[in-house]
Design an enzyme around this catalytic site. Structure first.
Site, PDB file in Angstrom:
ATOM      1  N   ASP A   1       0.934  -1.072  -0.057  1.00  0.00           N
ATOM      2  CA  ASP A   1      -0.169   0.098   0.021  1.00  0.00           C
ATOM      3  C   ASP A   1       0.832   1.184  -0.038  1.00  0.00           C
ATOM      4  OD1 ASP A   1      -2.317   1.553   0.196  1.00  0.00           O
ATOM      5  OD2 ASP A   1      -2.185   1.738   2.342  1.00  0.00           O
ATOM      6  N   SER A   2       0.267   2.530  -0.235  1.00  0.00           N
ATOM      7  CA  SER A   2       0.962   3.654  -0.199  1.00  0.00           C
ATOM      8  C   SER A   2       1.687   3.918   1.096  1.00  0.00           C
ATOM      9  CB  SER A   2       0.246   4.887  -0.565  1.00  0.00           C
ATOM     10  OG  SER A   2      -1.038   4.509   0.052  1.00  0.00           O
TER      11      SER A   2
ATOM     12  N   GLY B   1      -2.715   9.177  -3.416  1.00  0.00           N
ATOM     13  CA  GLY B   1      -4.035   9.518  -3.971  1.00  0.00           C
ATOM     14  C   GLY B   1      -4.098  11.099  -4.681  1.00  0.00           C
TER      15      GLY B   1
ATOM     16  N   CYS C   1      -3.812  -0.931  -2.115  1.00  0.00           N
ATOM     17  CA  CYS C   1      -3.963   0.654  -2.319  1.00  0.00           C
ATOM     18  C   CYS C   1      -5.137   0.624  -3.481  1.00  0.00           C
ATOM     19  CB  CYS C   1      -2.799   1.178  -2.909  1.00  0.00           C
ATOM     20  SG  CYS C   1      -2.903   2.817  -2.976  1.00  0.00           S
ATOM     21  N   ASN C   2      -6.219   1.490  -3.028  1.00  0.00           N
ATOM     22  CA  ASN C   2      -7.335   1.592  -4.038  1.00  0.00           C
ATOM     23  C   ASN C   2      -6.732   2.390  -5.270  1.00  0.00           C
ATOM     24  OD1 ASN C   2     -10.471   0.960  -3.096  1.00  0.00           O
ATOM     25  ND2 ASN C   2      -8.729   0.750  -1.226  1.00  0.00           N
ATOM     26  N   THR C   3      -6.039   3.502  -4.732  1.00  0.00           N
ATOM     27  CA  THR C   3      -5.495   4.303  -6.004  1.00  0.00           C
ATOM     28  C   THR C   3      -4.461   3.407  -6.898  1.00  0.00           C
ATOM     29  OG1 THR C   3      -5.245   6.122  -4.407  1.00  0.00           O
ATOM     30  CG2 THR C   3      -4.081   6.464  -6.187  1.00  0.00           C
TER      31      THR C   3
ATOM     32  N   GLU D   1      -5.411   9.123   9.826  1.00  0.00           N
ATOM     33  CA  GLU D   1      -4.122   8.981  10.181  1.00  0.00           C
ATOM     34  C   GLU D   1      -3.972   9.545  11.573  1.00  0.00           C
ATOM     35  OE1 GLU D   1      -1.163   8.358   8.786  1.00  0.00           O
ATOM     36  OE2 GLU D   1      -2.060   7.306   6.934  1.00  0.00           O
TER      37      GLU D   1
ATOM     38  N   CYS E   1     -11.258   3.144  -0.428  1.00  0.00           N
ATOM     39  CA  CYS E   1     -10.037   3.992  -0.240  1.00  0.00           C
ATOM     40  C   CYS E   1      -9.750   2.956   1.167  1.00  0.00           C
ATOM     41  CB  CYS E   1     -10.073   5.191   0.403  1.00  0.00           C
ATOM     42  SG  CYS E   1      -8.415   5.708   1.001  1.00  0.00           S
ATOM     43  N   THR E   2      -8.303   2.651   1.388  1.00  0.00           N
ATOM     44  CA  THR E   2      -7.669   1.553   2.220  1.00  0.00           C
ATOM     45  C   THR E   2      -8.033   2.088   3.856  1.00  0.00           C
ATOM     46  OG1 THR E   2      -5.769   2.979   2.097  1.00  0.00           O
ATOM     47  CG2 THR E   2      -5.895   0.942   1.291  1.00  0.00           C
ATOM     48  N   HIS E   3      -8.193   3.671   3.768  1.00  0.00           N
ATOM     49  CA  HIS E   3      -8.441   4.070   5.290  1.00  0.00           C
ATOM     50  C   HIS E   3      -9.961   4.056   5.676  1.00  0.00           C
ATOM     51  CE1 HIS E   3      -4.462   5.570   4.620  1.00  0.00           C
ATOM     52  NE2 HIS E   3      -4.354   6.239   5.626  1.00  0.00           N
TER      53      HIS E   3
HETATM   54  N1  DGL Z   1      -3.967   3.975   0.076  1.00  0.00           N
HETATM   55  C1  DGL Z   1      -4.599   4.782  -0.584  1.00  0.00           C
HETATM   56  C2  DGL Z   1      -5.898   4.390  -1.133  1.00  0.00           C
HETATM   57  O1  DGL Z   1      -6.506   3.278  -0.840  1.00  0.00           O
HETATM   58  C3  DGL Z   1      -5.010   6.132   0.458  1.00  0.00           C
HETATM   59  C4  DGL Z   1      -3.866   6.794   0.865  1.00  0.00           C
HETATM   60  C5  DGL Z   1      -3.094   7.526  -0.208  1.00  0.00           C
HETATM   61  O2  DGL Z   1      -3.537   8.402  -0.895  1.00  0.00           O
HETATM   62  O3  DGL Z   1      -2.306   7.148  -0.549  1.00  0.00           O
HETATM   63  O4  DGL Z   1      -6.498   4.962  -2.171  1.00  0.00           O
END
Ligand code: DGL
Length: 268
Positions: A10-11, A43, A73-75, A152, A184-186
């Site tokens: 993930d990011s 993102g 990571c969704n992005t 976060e 989104c992961t969060h």
């Molecule tokens: N992990 C990113 C996502 O799921 C969210 C955090 C980012 O922007 O890197 O899109």
């Protein structure tokens, strides 16, 4: 093959929501998690940059001898997932398809909302994936850039979280969606607060759906781990591990012990 770990990247820290579901569903599997904490967030970046970063993460994990790659990571899943299999020789699973399938199955009125980062929403990946399954579904997508920093900071409930969520989601609420993808992961960490604002709307958690897909693929390919010895879980980050450990243990609801800092891109 079966003894090899599943690689997840993930990011940053958010992908631990996906790791957490994989560990819950597949407790026998070894895992290796990479969080690109020095370069988060992805993102807000261009497709070109997200793709370059994702190739670097994938090739680092390939060197750890993984048997499957999960793009938490969704992005990254939205932007560069189709390009990653060309560069790795293990199965690759992203979070968009599983989330889209669950949303298409859950909606009763064929109106689905999708929330995610700016890059995910701009890519239109969820909308395309949902419409590929059922083309008469109306998809309403919205970027919610403040949700990542809220999580976060650990502000997942209380007045500030509720007000921010209400403000972002008021438009989507008016469209009458009966299903909302947390793209989104969060966002799964905001689930109770989002649910209190979006009452009677089914929330789709990509993390849970992705873990189910990983399980199905391990079963289908016969590559699941069967050894009775305890599974091992390693972590790599690209920035100092302290914050990752303190916030991450909350995400994961487990101890993060075996963790190392690495540099990306790798020197060759
Ligand atoms: N992990 C990113 C996502 O799921 C969210 C955090 C980012 O922007 O890197 O899109």
């Amino acid at each position: 093959m079966n003894e090899r770990p599943i690689g997840i990247f993930d990011s940053g820290i958010g992908g631990l929501t996906v790791l957490s579901e994989i560990r819950r569903l597949l407790p026998a599997e070894h895992t290796i998690y990479l969080g690109d904490t020095a370069r988060v967030p992805y993102g807000i970046r261009s497709a070109e940059t997200v793709t370059r970063y994702s190739f670097e993460c994938a090739s680092f994990l390939m060197r750890q001898n993984i048997k499957m790659l999960v793009v938490a990571c969704n992005t990254v899943s939205a932007i560069s997932l189709p390009l990653i299999p060309e560069r790795v020789n293990v199965p690759v699973i992203g979070v968009i398809e599983p989330g889209a399938r669950a949303a298409a199955a859950a909606t009763r009125n064929n109106r689905v909302g999708v929330i995610g980062t700016e890059a995910t929403v701009k890519s239109g990946a969820y909308s395309k994936a949902i419409k590929n399954i059922k083309n008469n579904i109306e998809v309403h997508s919205l970027a919610c850039p403040l949700f990542v920093p809220l999580v976060e900071e650990g502000w997942t409930d209380g007045e500030i979280a509720r007000l921010v969520i209400e403000k972002y989601l008021s438009g989507i609420k008016e469209t009458g969606v009966d299903t909302l993808v947390l793209g989104c992961t969060h966002y799964p960490l905001l689930k109770p607060t989002i649910q209190s604002v979006m009452k009677d709307v089914a929330l789709i958690d990509s993390a849970i759906e992705t873990a189910k897909t990983v399980k199905e693929l391990l079963e289908k390919t016969g590559t699941g781990r069967t050894s009775p010895e305890a599974a091992q879980h390693g972590f790599f980050v690209t920035d100092s591990p302290e914050k990752f450990i303190s916030v991450g243990e909350g995400f994961l609801k487990r101890k993060i012990e075996d963790i190392k800092k690495i540099a990306l891109p790798m020197e060759v």
